[in-house]
Design an enzyme around this catalytic site. Structure first.
Site, PDB file in Angstrom:
ATOM      1  N   GLU A  83       0.844  -1.197   0.000  1.00 51.94           N
ATOM      2  CA  GLU A  83       0.000   0.000   0.000  1.00 51.94           C
ATOM      3  C   GLU A  83       0.879   1.247   0.000  1.00 51.94           C
ATOM      4  OE1 GLU A  83      -1.817   1.242   3.787  1.00 51.94           O
ATOM      5  OE2 GLU A  83      -1.434  -0.816   4.453  1.00 51.94           O
ATOM      6  N   CYS A 115      -3.414  -3.301   4.659  1.00 52.30           N
ATOM      7  CA  CYS A 115      -2.535  -4.356   5.185  1.00 52.30           C
ATOM      8  C   CYS A 115      -2.985  -5.760   4.806  1.00 52.30           C
ATOM      9  CB  CYS A 115      -2.449  -4.249   6.702  1.00 52.30           C
ATOM     10  SG  CYS A 115      -1.812  -2.670   7.245  1.00 52.30           S
ATOM     11  N   HIS A 237      -2.418  -9.639  12.222  1.00 51.08           N
ATOM     12  CA  HIS A 237      -1.829  -8.391  11.742  1.00 51.08           C
ATOM     13  C   HIS A 237      -1.481  -7.556  12.989  1.00 51.08           C
ATOM     14  CE1 HIS A 237      -1.063  -4.598  10.017  1.00 51.08           C
ATOM     15  NE2 HIS A 237      -2.189  -4.057  10.441  1.00 51.08           N
TER      16      HIS A 237
HETATM   17  P1  HMG Z   1      -3.063   7.141  21.450  1.00 53.58           P
HETATM   18  O1  HMG Z   1      -4.505   7.452  21.275  1.00 53.58           O
HETATM   19  O2  HMG Z   1      -2.096   8.262  21.572  1.00 53.58           O
HETATM   20  O3  HMG Z   1      -2.805   6.184  22.688  1.00 53.58           O
HETATM   21  O4  HMG Z   1      -2.538   6.242  20.266  1.00 53.58           O
HETATM   22  P2  HMG Z   1      -3.783   5.738  23.867  1.00 53.58           P
HETATM   23  O5  HMG Z   1      -4.076   6.899  24.739  1.00 53.58           O
HETATM   24  O6  HMG Z   1      -4.943   4.950  23.306  1.00 53.58           O
HETATM   25  O7  HMG Z   1      -2.786   4.771  24.637  1.00 53.58           O
HETATM   26  C1  HMG Z   1      -2.376   3.579  24.065  1.00 53.58           C
HETATM   27  C2  HMG Z   1      -2.272   2.524  25.167  1.00 53.58           C
HETATM   28  O8  HMG Z   1      -1.189   2.874  26.018  1.00 53.58           O
HETATM   29  C3  HMG Z   1      -3.508   2.463  26.065  1.00 53.58           C
HETATM   30  O9  HMG Z   1      -3.688   1.113  26.402  1.00 53.58           O
HETATM   31  C4  HMG Z   1      -3.089   3.252  27.289  1.00 53.58           C
HETATM   32  O10 HMG Z   1      -3.784   2.909  28.467  1.00 53.58           O
HETATM   33  C5  HMG Z   1      -1.622   2.873  27.387  1.00 53.58           C
HETATM   34  P3  HMG Z   1      -5.095   0.387  26.138  1.00 53.58           P
HETATM   35  O11 HMG Z   1      -6.100   1.153  26.907  1.00 53.58           O
HETATM   36  O12 HMG Z   1      -5.339   0.480  24.666  1.00 53.58           O
HETATM   37  O13 HMG Z   1      -4.868  -1.007  26.618  1.00 53.58           O
HETATM   38  N1  HMG Z   1      -0.785   3.837  28.114  1.00 53.58           N
HETATM   39  C6  HMG Z   1       0.224   3.468  28.933  1.00 53.58           C
HETATM   40  N2  HMG Z   1       0.670   2.256  29.312  1.00 53.58           N
HETATM   41  C7  HMG Z   1       1.742   2.216  30.151  1.00 53.58           C
HETATM   42  N3  HMG Z   1       2.359   3.339  30.631  1.00 53.58           N
HETATM   43  C8  HMG Z   1       1.933   4.564  30.290  1.00 53.58           C
HETATM   44  C9  HMG Z   1       0.813   4.666  29.399  1.00 53.58           C
HETATM   45  N4  HMG Z   1       0.138   5.706  28.840  1.00 53.58           N
HETATM   46  C10 HMG Z   1      -0.832   5.181  28.060  1.00 53.58           C
HETATM   47  N5  HMG Z   1       2.545   5.648  30.752  1.00 53.58           N
HETATM   48  C11 HMG Z   1      -3.231   4.607  18.620  1.00 53.58           C
HETATM   49  C12 HMG Z   1      -2.847   4.861  20.067  1.00 53.58           C
HETATM   50  C13 HMG Z   1      -3.197   3.110  18.349  1.00 53.58           C
HETATM   51  C14 HMG Z   1      -4.643   5.135  18.396  1.00 53.58           C
HETATM   52  C15 HMG Z   1      -2.224   5.348  17.694  1.00 53.58           C
HETATM   53  O14 HMG Z   1      -0.947   4.821  17.853  1.00 53.58           O
HETATM   54  C16 HMG Z   1      -2.607   5.294  16.236  1.00 53.58           C
HETATM   55  O15 HMG Z   1      -3.378   6.092  15.732  1.00 53.58           O
HETATM   56  N6  HMG Z   1      -2.001   4.310  15.468  1.00 53.58           N
HETATM   57  C17 HMG Z   1      -2.252   4.155  14.056  1.00 53.58           C
HETATM   58  C18 HMG Z   1      -3.531   3.370  13.804  1.00 53.58           C
HETATM   59  C19 HMG Z   1      -3.441   1.915  14.204  1.00 53.58           C
HETATM   60  O16 HMG Z   1      -2.377   1.367  14.352  1.00 53.58           O
HETATM   61  N7  HMG Z   1      -4.631   1.253  14.331  1.00 53.58           N
HETATM   62  C20 HMG Z   1      -4.681  -0.142  14.642  1.00 53.58           C
HETATM   63  C21 HMG Z   1      -5.893  -0.852  14.020  1.00 53.58           C
HETATM   64  S1  HMG Z   1      -6.060  -0.503  12.265  1.00 53.58           S
HETATM   65  C22 HMG Z   1      -4.873  -1.519  11.488  1.00 53.58           C
HETATM   66  O17 HMG Z   1      -4.326  -2.376  12.093  1.00 53.58           O
HETATM   67  C23 HMG Z   1      -4.586  -1.229  10.051  1.00 53.58           C
HETATM   68  C24 HMG Z   1      -3.304  -0.465   9.773  1.00 53.58           C
HETATM   69  O18 HMG Z   1      -2.184  -1.333   9.944  1.00 53.58           O
HETATM   70  C25 HMG Z   1      -3.336   0.118   8.363  1.00 53.58           C
HETATM   71  C26 HMG Z   1      -3.623  -0.800   7.188  1.00 53.58           C
HETATM   72  O19 HMG Z   1      -4.447  -1.711   7.224  1.00 53.58           O
HETATM   73  O20 HMG Z   1      -3.036  -0.498   6.132  1.00 53.58           O
HETATM   74  C27 HMG Z   1      -3.107   0.694  10.730  1.00 53.58           C
END
Ligand code: HMG
Length: 391
Positions: A83, A115, A237
Site C-alpha cells: 500500500e 494491510c 496483523h
Molecule cells: P493514542 O490514542 O495516543 O494512545 O494512540 P492511547 O491513549 O490509546 O494509549 C495507548 C495505550 O497505552 C492504552 O492502552 C493506554 O492505556 C496505554 P489500552 O487502553 O489500549 O490497553 N498507556 C500506557 N501504558 C503504560 N504506561 C503509560 C501509558 N500511557 C498510556 N505511561 C493509537 C494509540 C493506536 C490510536 C495510535 O498509535 C494510532 O493512531 N495508530 C495508528 C492506527 C493503528 O495502528 N490502528 C490499529 C488498528 S487498524 C490496522 O491495524 C490497520 C493499519 O495497519 C493500516 C492498514 O491496514 O493499512 C493501521
C-alpha cells in the site's frame, strides 16, 4: 482441495531497513512516558528507511535469498503486495523481477488493499498452484508505514518486506481451506493519492479491526473451519503488538470463551518478537508474526496456526495453516536476526530529516543520497524514472 495437492509456504525470508529509531528517542523528544510505547502499545523501536531504500529495494532484498536457494525454475508468477506504491501504473514487482533476474516468461502484478494485500496475494498464489502444482509463485509483501510527524500514529511506523515462495508440497506451512471473510466500507485509515503519509482515526481503526475479527471468525465457523481449541498459536496483523492481544481477547469473548491471560500469552507471545522492534510493516506484518513464531525455540511440528489478516478500509480474512514436520531445517533464523540487529540506531533529528526527505518532482536528474548498505538501492530519478541498482 481441487486436485488433492497440499499447498502453502515453502520458504519465507524478510528484510528490513538500514536504520532504526528506538522508542526511547521518540519519547524523549515528545515528552511521552516511554511506558506508553513499551507497555501501552508494545513497541520498542521502529525501522526507518534510508533515502535510497523503498518497497522495491526491501522487496528485492527479502526475495533474493529465496531465488539464491531455489533458483528461478517453476516461478511463473510474482505477486507484489503493497500500500506504499511508488507508481500508479507500473507494478513495483517489475523492478524486483529485473533486479532478481527472473525469466521473461513470468506474470507480475501489484495488489493493494491496505494491510490485507499480502493475504490476497497468498490466496491467489494457492489458487494458481492448485491449477498447476508444478508452478511456484513468489509473493512479495513490502511496505513503508508513514504517519504525520507528531501524530498519535507516529509511534507505530515501521518498514519491512516479507517474501514467500508458495508451492505444492511446501516445507514450512500447509495452508488450508476454508477461509473466513469480512468486508466493511469504513474510513478508519486511508491515504489519498496526493498524500505521502496515511490519515487515520486511531480509535475508529481499533474498533473496525475488532469488528472484522468477529466477522471473519463467524464466517470461518460457518464455513466449517476448525474449532478454536485446535490452534497452537495465532498470527495476527500487528500494527502494534498490543493490537494482537486486544484482537485475540475479542475473538475469545465473541466465541464465548474465557480470556485466560496465560493462554493468550501462549497463543500470541511467540509471534510478536520481530514486529515489536520493526514496527508496522503494513501488509508484511502478519507474515513477520509467522516468521517470529517459526524462528522461535519451540518445536511446532504438526501444529495448527490461525492467521488473521486485517487491512483498513476494511477487508479481513481468517484461515488456518499446519506447520510441516521438519520445517526447522528450512528456516532462515540467523539471517532474520541479522536483518534486525544490523540496523544502525539513529537519533530523533536524523529520523525527522529522513521522514521529510523526498525527490523533487521537476523531472530532472536527482541522485539519491547514499544510505543503505543492503544489496539493492534506489540510485535516483531521472526524467521521472526511478533508477535501481545492485550494490
Ligand atoms: P493514542 O490514542 O495516543 O494512545 O494512540 P492511547 O491513549 O490509546 O494509549 C495507548 C495505550 O497505552 C492504552 O492502552 C493506554 O492505556 C496505554 P489500552 O487502553 O489500549 O490497553 N498507556 C500506557 N501504558 C503504560 N504506561 C503509560 C501509558 N500511557 C498510556 N505511561 C493509537 C494509540 C493506536 C490510536 C495510535 O498509535 C494510532 O493512531 N495508530 C495508528 C492506527 C493503528 O495502528 N490502528 C490499529 C488498528 S487498524 C490496522 O491495524 C490497520 C493499519 O495497519 C493500516 C492498514 O491496514 O493499512 C493501521
Amino acid at each position: 482441495m481441487s486436485n488433492g495437492a497440499t499447498v502453502g509456504i515453502h520458504d519465507l525470508s524478510f528484510a528490513t531497513t538500514e536504520f532504526v529509531l528506538p522508542h526511547t528517542a521518540l519519547a524523549e523528544y515528545n515528552g511521552t512516558p516511554v511506558g506508553k510505547y513499551h507497555t501501552g502499545i508494545g513497541q520498542r523501536s521502529m525501522s526507518v528507511p534510508a533515502a535510497d531504500e523503498d518497497i522495491v529495494t526491501l522487496g528485492a532484498s527479502a526475495a533474493a535469498p529465496i531465488v539464491a536457494r531455489h533458483g528461478t525454475d517453476g516461478i511463473r508468477t510474482l505477486v507484489f503486495a503493497t500500500e506504499s506504491s511508488i507508481d500508479q501504473a507500473k507494478a513495483a514487482g517489475v523492478y524486483v523481477h529485473s533486479l532478481l533476474g527472473l525469466p521473461s516468461a513470468t506474470r507480475v502484478v501489484e495488489l493493494k488493499q491496505a494491510c490485507y494485500g499480502a493475504t490476497a496475494a497468498l490466496q491467489f498464489a494457492l489458487g494458481l498452484i492448485h491449477r498447476d502444482p508444478t508452478q511456484k509463485v513468489l509473493v512479495v509483501a513490502s511496505d513503508v508505514s508513514k504517519y504525520e510527524l507528531d501524530s498519535p500514529g507516529e509511534a507505530t511506523q515501521g518498514a519491512a518486506a516479507v517474501a514467500m515462495l508458495v508451492t505444492a508440497d511446501p516445507a514450512l506451512v500447509r495452508i488450508e481451506d476454508p477461509s473466513g471473510l469480512f468486508t466493511a466500507d469504513v474510513m478508519d485509515f486511508w491515504r489519498p493519492n496526493y498524500r505521502d503519509a496515511a490519515l487515520v482515526d486511531g480509535q475508529e481503526s481499533i474498533g473496525a479491526y475488532l469488528q472484522a475479527v468477529q466477522g471473519t471468525w463467524k464466517d470461518y465457523s460457518e464455513q466449517g473451519g476448525r474449532p478454536l481449541e485446535d490452534f497452537g498459536a495465532f498470527c495476527y496483523h500487528q500494527p502494534f503488538t498490543k493490537m494482537a492481544y486486544k484482537a485475540h481477547r475479542h475473538l475469545l469473548n465473541s466465541a464465548g470463551r474465557d480470556t485466560d491471560e496465560a493462554a493468550v500469552e501462549q497463543a500470541l507471545g511467540r509471534t510478536t518478537g520481530y514486529n515489536a522492534v520493526i514496527g508496522n510493516s503494513y501488509t508484511a506484518s502478519v507474515y513477520l508474526g509467522l516468521a517470529a513464531l517459526l524462528d522461535g525455540a519451540e518445536d511446532l511440528d504438526g501444529q495448527a496456526v490461525g492467521f488473521l489478516s486485517y487491512g483498513s478500509g476494511s477487508v479481513a480474512e481468517f484461515f488456518a495453516g499446519t506447520v510441516v514436520p521438519g520445517y526447522r531445517e528450512h528456516l532462515r533464523t540467523e539471517a532474520h536476526r541479522e536483518a534486525v540487529e544490523r540496523r544502525q540506531p539513529i537519533g530523533y533529528d536524523r529520523y525527522r530529516e529522513l521522514h521529510e526527505w523526498g525527490f523533487p518532482t521537476d523531472g530532472g536528474d536527482h541522485p539519491t543520497p547514499a544510505g543503505t548498505t543492503g544489496p539493492f538501492r534506489l540510485a535516483g530519478i531521472g526524467g521521472h524514472k526511478r533508477i535501481y541498482e545492485k550494490r
